[in-house]
Design a protein around this motif. Structure first.
Motif, PDB file in Angstrom:
ATOM      1  N   MET A 183     -19.678  33.120  17.281  1.00 29.25           N
ATOM      2  CA  MET A 183     -18.911  33.364  16.057  1.00 29.25           C
ATOM      3  C   MET A 183     -18.829  32.107  15.201  1.00 29.25           C
ATOM      4  SD  MET A 183     -15.832  35.903  17.213  1.00 29.25           S
ATOM      5  CE  MET A 183     -15.217  35.982  15.534  1.00 29.25           C
ATOM      6  N   GLU A 210      -9.651  43.180  15.240  1.00 30.95           N
ATOM      7  CA  GLU A 210     -10.292  42.856  13.964  1.00 30.95           C
ATOM      8  C   GLU A 210      -9.869  43.812  12.850  1.00 30.95           C
ATOM      9  OE1 GLU A 210     -14.515  42.047  13.736  1.00 30.95           O
ATOM     10  OE2 GLU A 210     -14.555  41.734  15.897  1.00 30.95           O
ATOM     11  N   GLU A 256     -17.904  41.072   4.562  1.00 30.17           N
ATOM     12  CA  GLU A 256     -18.094  39.911   5.416  1.00 30.17           C
ATOM     13  C   GLU A 256     -18.030  38.625   4.602  1.00 30.17           C
ATOM     14  OE1 GLU A 256     -21.633  40.246   7.683  1.00 30.17           O
ATOM     15  OE2 GLU A 256     -20.936  41.952   8.840  1.00 30.17           O
ATOM     16  N   GLY A 316     -23.132  35.907   7.322  1.00 30.54           N
ATOM     17  CA  GLY A 316     -22.474  35.714   8.608  1.00 30.54           C
ATOM     18  C   GLY A 316     -21.846  34.336   8.702  1.00 30.54           C
ATOM     19  N   THR A 335     -22.393  37.854  13.505  1.00 30.39           N
ATOM     20  CA  THR A 335     -21.404  38.901  13.282  1.00 30.39           C
ATOM     21  C   THR A 335     -20.777  39.305  14.610  1.00 30.39           C
ATOM     22  OG1 THR A 335     -22.967  40.722  13.585  1.00 30.39           O
ATOM     23  CG2 THR A 335     -22.745  39.821  11.349  1.00 30.39           C
ATOM     24  N   THR A 336     -19.593  39.892  14.543  1.00 28.87           N
ATOM     25  CA  THR A 336     -18.932  40.326  15.771  1.00 28.87           C
ATOM     26  C   THR A 336     -19.631  41.524  16.400  1.00 28.87           C
ATOM     27  OG1 THR A 336     -17.360  41.542  14.379  1.00 28.87           O
ATOM     28  CG2 THR A 336     -16.676  39.392  15.203  1.00 28.87           C
ATOM     29  N   ARG A 337     -20.463  42.218  15.650  1.00 38.41           N
ATOM     30  CA  ARG A 337     -21.322  43.251  16.247  1.00 38.41           C
ATOM     31  C   ARG A 337     -22.181  42.624  17.356  1.00 38.41           C
ATOM     32  NH1 ARG A 337     -23.475  47.731  18.479  1.00 38.41           N
ATOM     33  NH2 ARG A 337     -25.728  47.823  18.209  1.00 38.41           N
ATOM     34  N   ASN A 357     -17.501  44.588  12.893  1.00 36.30           N
ATOM     35  CA  ASN A 357     -17.571  43.794  11.667  1.00 36.30           C
ATOM     36  C   ASN A 357     -17.577  44.655  10.403  1.00 36.30           C
ATOM     37  OD1 ASN A 357     -20.165  44.457  12.864  1.00 36.30           O
ATOM     38  ND2 ASN A 357     -21.098  43.410  11.132  1.00 36.30           N
ATOM     39  N   THR A 358     -17.901  45.936  10.519  1.00 37.42           N
ATOM     40  CA  THR A 358     -17.877  46.816   9.347  1.00 37.42           C
ATOM     41  C   THR A 358     -16.711  47.799   9.387  1.00 37.42           C
ATOM     42  OG1 THR A 358     -19.311  48.458  10.406  1.00 37.42           O
ATOM     43  CG2 THR A 358     -20.388  46.690   9.167  1.00 37.42           C
ATOM     44  N   VAL A 365     -13.476  40.460   8.209  1.00 39.49           N
ATOM     45  CA  VAL A 365     -13.418  40.763   9.628  1.00 39.49           C
ATOM     46  C   VAL A 365     -12.183  40.178  10.289  1.00 39.49           C
ATOM     47  CG1 VAL A 365     -15.899  40.988   9.942  1.00 39.49           C
ATOM     48  CG2 VAL A 365     -14.847  38.735  10.093  1.00 39.49           C
TER      49      VAL A 365
END
Length: 449
Positions: free
Chosen positions: A296, A357, A441, A11, A301-303, A425-426, A446
């Motif tokens: 961030m 993203e 990542e 991350g 992660t953006t999750r 993020n995925t 991302v």
């Protein structure tokens, strides 16, 4: 993230990688401020019918169901227009599209200055809705041409603040005009303000330099729209924001009327009380944007820093709103009605960046527009549902309480769906059949190309 809730090495690596991609160009914040004013005018236009709800119903002798129809009419062409214009801005400079939209808003207000029938008012609101449908998505698309992905959350929050400040600043002035002159002149004042913004945008508005619309359209690798529109993050954003917008559309249409008819306040006092949800919501939006960007930068992660951060407040807000019918006293009811829906503001800050993203920049305008078109469908449904429930209840207060309880259930459900589905993020690696999520990542995947 690790099990202890601290950022993983992957991350942190992703955050560093993103942070060195592009610098923010000179003039970015000037354009952001102009687009903030654009959204301010946008929401001032929206709120005027709800603010003048009681005088309009009295003058035009409208039943609650008819007023609910008036509130919903704004959204009849809202979604269709948003989708059409969304595809247009994939190839046309946003500067001219924004200018055209603002001109439509201004011109749609002036017919209400004179004596109007319910039909005329209805038609003007439909036209206004067609002009405002693409507004938020086009403004976001425009500002993203000025900021790289890792720096987009804060400008997104600022644009979202335009809605809050549009109400905070407009309500006292518009309510003064309504109380001391006429609700007709409130519409005219908004038309004049719209034309002033058009002049300012003609002088200072520019296209962002980070993305060239025509070059991207010709050279960028596309992802099939069916894959983008059926991705779990896209569906999660639509579901979560649908519930948030249900609350917002009720606030725009019915909040002031509830304060006057349901709680017994005067029109003058109701105008000041109507500001409170937007002041609270503005605080939530700014905090969300700041917290997300800090998380961030620290490697989350953006999750987590977008998906979870936006969904959880929806659930909490729904639970708070659900208690409103059962708390004693007028003051506590107002607090519940302010805090519950106000927490919804978090989702507006995080969803557009999440979609950005994994969506190619040359397709982003359309995806943001379709997203907006789908979640704002609740704007057609919610005011009508409230009007029907009020008219068919034993008392006006009971009708309002039932309507707000329905809103609470929808907020909780939409927040849970967001929590389940938002994994931005995925998403890009999956859509492009790229490397595994952890490897993606590590490579900074991302960030949009």
């Amino acid at each position: 993230m690790s099990a202890q809730g601290t950022p993983t090495t992957a991350g942190r690596t992703a955050g560093v990688s993103q942070g060195t991609t592009k610098e923010t160009p000179k003039g970015a914040w000037t354009v952001t401020f102009l687009l903030f004013l654009f959204m301010l005018v946008n929401f001032a236009d929206k709120i005027v019918v709800g603010l003048a709800g009681v005088p309009i119903m009295t003058d035009l002798k409208l039943e609650p169901e008819q007023f609910g129809l008036l509130g919903s009419s704004f959204f009849f062409l809202f979604s269709i227009s948003a989708i059409v214009v969304g595809f247009i801005v994939n190839k046309v400079a946003t500067r001219w599209v924004l200018l055209t939209l603002a001109v439509i808003w201004a011109l749609a207000q002036f017919p209400m200055v004179g004596t109007v029938s319910f039909t005329t008012l209805l038609i003007c609101r439909i036209v206004l809705g067609a002009g405002e449908g693409p507004a938020a998505s086009v403004a976001m698309h425009a500002v993203y041409k000025w900021f790289p992905d890792e720096k987009r959350t804060l400008p997104t929050a600022i644009l979202s603040q335009g809605s809050a400040f549009g109400v905070i600043l407009a309500v006292p002035m518009l309510n003064w005009i309504i109380v001391n002159h006429s609700w007709h002149y409130a519409f005219g004042a908004l038309g004049v303000v719209g034309l002033i913004w058009v002049c300012a945008w003609l002088i200072f508005g520019k296209e962002g330099p980070l993305e060239n619309t025509r070059v991207l359209a010709a050279t960028e690798t596309k992802i099939p729209y069916v894959q983008l529109l059926t991705s779990r993050t896209f569906l999660g954003c639509v579901a979560a924001t649908f519930g948030a917008y249900w609350a917002l559309s009720l606030g725009l249409t019915w909040f002031t009327s509830f304060i006057v008819k349901g709680l017994g306040f005067s029109q003058s006092d109701a105008g000041w009380i109507s500001i409170l949800p937007w002041v609270f919501g503005a605080t939530i939006v700014i905090l969300t944007g700041w917290i997300s960007q800090v998380m961030m930068a620290r490697g989350y992660t953006t999750r987590i820093s977008r998906g979870v951060l936006g969904s959880v407040p929806l659930i909490i807000g729904g639970l708070i709103l659900a208690t409103m019918p059962y708390v004693p006293g007028v003051g506590l009811k107002i607090v519940m009605l302010v805090v519950g829906p106000g927490l919804c503001g978090a989702i507006y800050v995080v969803c557009p960046p999440m979609l950005g993203e994994f969506t190619p920049a040359s397709q982003r305008g359309a995806i943001l527009a379709i997203y907006g078109a789908l979640y704002t469908l609740s704007g057609i449904i919610a005011p009508n549902v409230m009007g029907t429930v009020i008219q068919r209840s034993g008392s006006i207060v009971d009708g309002y309480m039932t309507g707000f309880t329905i809103n609470a259930v929808i907020m909780i459900g939409s927040g849970l769906l967001g929590l389940l589905l938002l994994w931005p993020n995925t998403e890009k690696a999956r859509l492009t059949r790229g490397p595994a999520p952890r490897e993606a990542e590590l490579k900074g995947a991302v960030s949009p190309t």
